[in-house]
Design a protein around this motif. Structure first.
Motif, PDB file in Angstrom:
ATOM      1  N   LYS A  84      55.622  52.487  33.976  1.00  0.00           N
ATOM      2  CA  LYS A  84      55.786  51.090  34.386  1.00  0.00           C
ATOM      3  C   LYS A  84      55.166  50.793  35.751  1.00  0.00           C
ATOM      4  O   LYS A  84      54.844  49.649  36.044  1.00  0.00           O
ATOM      5  CB  LYS A  84      57.256  50.713  34.366  1.00  0.00           C
ATOM      6  N   GLU A  85      54.975  51.816  36.566  1.00  0.00           N
ATOM      7  CA  GLU A  85      54.340  51.581  37.875  1.00  0.00           C
ATOM      8  C   GLU A  85      52.881  51.147  37.725  1.00  0.00           C
ATOM      9  O   GLU A  85      52.275  50.638  38.669  1.00  0.00           O
ATOM     10  CB  GLU A  85      54.441  52.826  38.776  1.00  0.00           C
ATOM     11  N   LEU A  86      52.309  51.325  36.530  1.00  0.00           N
ATOM     12  CA  LEU A  86      50.931  50.878  36.281  1.00  0.00           C
ATOM     13  C   LEU A  86      50.868  49.381  36.000  1.00  0.00           C
ATOM     14  O   LEU A  86      49.797  48.788  36.034  1.00  0.00           O
ATOM     15  CB  LEU A  86      50.325  51.652  35.095  1.00  0.00           C
ATOM     16  N   CYS A  87      52.002  48.777  35.721  1.00  0.00           N
ATOM     17  CA  CYS A  87      52.051  47.340  35.439  1.00  0.00           C
ATOM     18  C   CYS A  87      52.102  46.549  36.744  1.00  0.00           C
ATOM     19  O   CYS A  87      52.632  47.022  37.741  1.00  0.00           O
ATOM     20  CB  CYS A  87      53.302  47.004  34.630  1.00  0.00           C
ATOM     21  N   PHE A  88      51.543  45.361  36.714  1.00  0.00           N
ATOM     22  CA  PHE A  88      51.688  44.475  37.863  1.00  0.00           C
ATOM     23  C   PHE A  88      51.705  43.038  37.375  1.00  0.00           C
ATOM     24  O   PHE A  88      51.115  42.692  36.357  1.00  0.00           O
ATOM     25  CB  PHE A  88      50.593  44.691  38.914  1.00  0.00           C
ATOM     26  N   LEU A  89      52.431  42.212  38.090  1.00  0.00           N
ATOM     27  CA  LEU A  89      52.515  40.801  37.770  1.00  0.00           C
ATOM     28  C   LEU A  89      51.297  40.073  38.323  1.00  0.00           C
ATOM     29  O   LEU A  89      50.740  40.470  39.336  1.00  0.00           O
ATOM     30  CB  LEU A  89      53.782  40.200  38.382  1.00  0.00           C
ATOM     31  N   TYR A  90      50.897  39.036  37.650  1.00  0.00           N
ATOM     32  CA  TYR A  90      49.799  38.210  38.152  1.00  0.00           C
ATOM     33  C   TYR A  90      50.130  36.747  37.924  1.00  0.00           C
ATOM     34  O   TYR A  90      51.002  36.415  37.137  1.00  0.00           O
ATOM     35  CB  TYR A  90      48.475  38.582  37.483  1.00  0.00           C
ATOM     36  N   SER A  91      49.423  35.905  38.616  1.00  0.00           N
ATOM     37  CA  SER A  91      49.631  34.465  38.488  1.00  0.00           C
ATOM     38  C   SER A  91      48.709  33.915  37.420  1.00  0.00           C
ATOM     39  O   SER A  91      47.483  33.937  37.582  1.00  0.00           O
ATOM     40  CB  SER A  91      49.350  33.777  39.819  1.00  0.00           C
ATOM     41  N   SER A  92      49.278  33.407  36.354  1.00  0.00           N
ATOM     42  CA  SER A  92      48.442  32.810  35.310  1.00  0.00           C
ATOM     43  C   SER A  92      47.757  31.548  35.831  1.00  0.00           C
ATOM     44  O   SER A  92      46.659  31.202  35.393  1.00  0.00           O
ATOM     45  CB  SER A  92      49.270  32.500  34.069  1.00  0.00           C
ATOM     46  N   LYS A  93      48.376  30.870  36.801  1.00  0.00           N
ATOM     47  CA  LYS A  93      47.769  29.666  37.375  1.00  0.00           C
ATOM     48  C   LYS A  93      46.473  30.001  38.097  1.00  0.00           C
ATOM     49  O   LYS A  93      45.486  29.283  37.995  1.00  0.00           O
ATOM     50  CB  LYS A  93      48.737  28.973  38.329  1.00  0.00           C
ATOM     51  N   LEU A  94      46.459  31.119  38.831  1.00  0.00           N
ATOM     52  CA  LEU A  94      45.237  31.520  39.529  1.00  0.00           C
ATOM     53  C   LEU A  94      44.153  31.915  38.525  1.00  0.00           C
ATOM     54  O   LEU A  94      42.997  31.547  38.684  1.00  0.00           O
ATOM     55  CB  LEU A  94      45.509  32.667  40.499  1.00  0.00           C
TER      56      LEU A  94
END
Length: 118
Positions: free
Chosen positions: A10-20
């Motif tokens: 799970k440390e390979l996952c990261f959140l991102y902004s879909s708006k950006l």
């Protein structure tokens, strides 16, 4: 929020902004970033003249979106007459460079180029 799809790492996952991400893919975003990177500080009408088909309304909206996302910086010169300048930020250059790398990779994999990225 959607859960990470990687089961054990799970440390390979990261959140991102879909708006950006949506902003980056909007028409003229790339063109604005490229123009500002090449020419440096520019005024509104200078940017508009460099990009075919770009209306004042669209440029105004896109610059506000890019400024809010911290990809473009707006500076006001308070001398008479007041002038407003736009320039690309370090983050904006990183996004522009990343897009160019992706496009280069796509072009290597597919020789059937049929569109320009604006």
């Amino acid at each position: 929020m959607v859960e990470c799809c990687i089961a054990e790492d799970k440390e390979l996952c990261f959140l991102y902004s879909s708006k950006l991400l949506e902003l980056i893919m909007k028409k003229y975003t790339y063109a604005i970033l490229v123009i500002l990177d090449k020419y440096g500080k520019m005024r509104f009408n200078e940017i508009q003249r460099k990009i075919k088909g770009l209306t004042q309304r669209t440029l105004s909206i896109r610059l506000k979106e890019l400024e809010k996302a911290k990809l473009v910086k707006r500076e006001v010169d308070s001398s008479e007459p007041i002038k407003v300048y736009y320039s690309i930020t370090t983050e904006g250059k990183a996004v522009k460079n990343a897009l160019q790398i992706l496009i280069s990779l796509i072009n290597l994999l597919d020789n059937n180029k049929d569109a320009y990225l604006c």
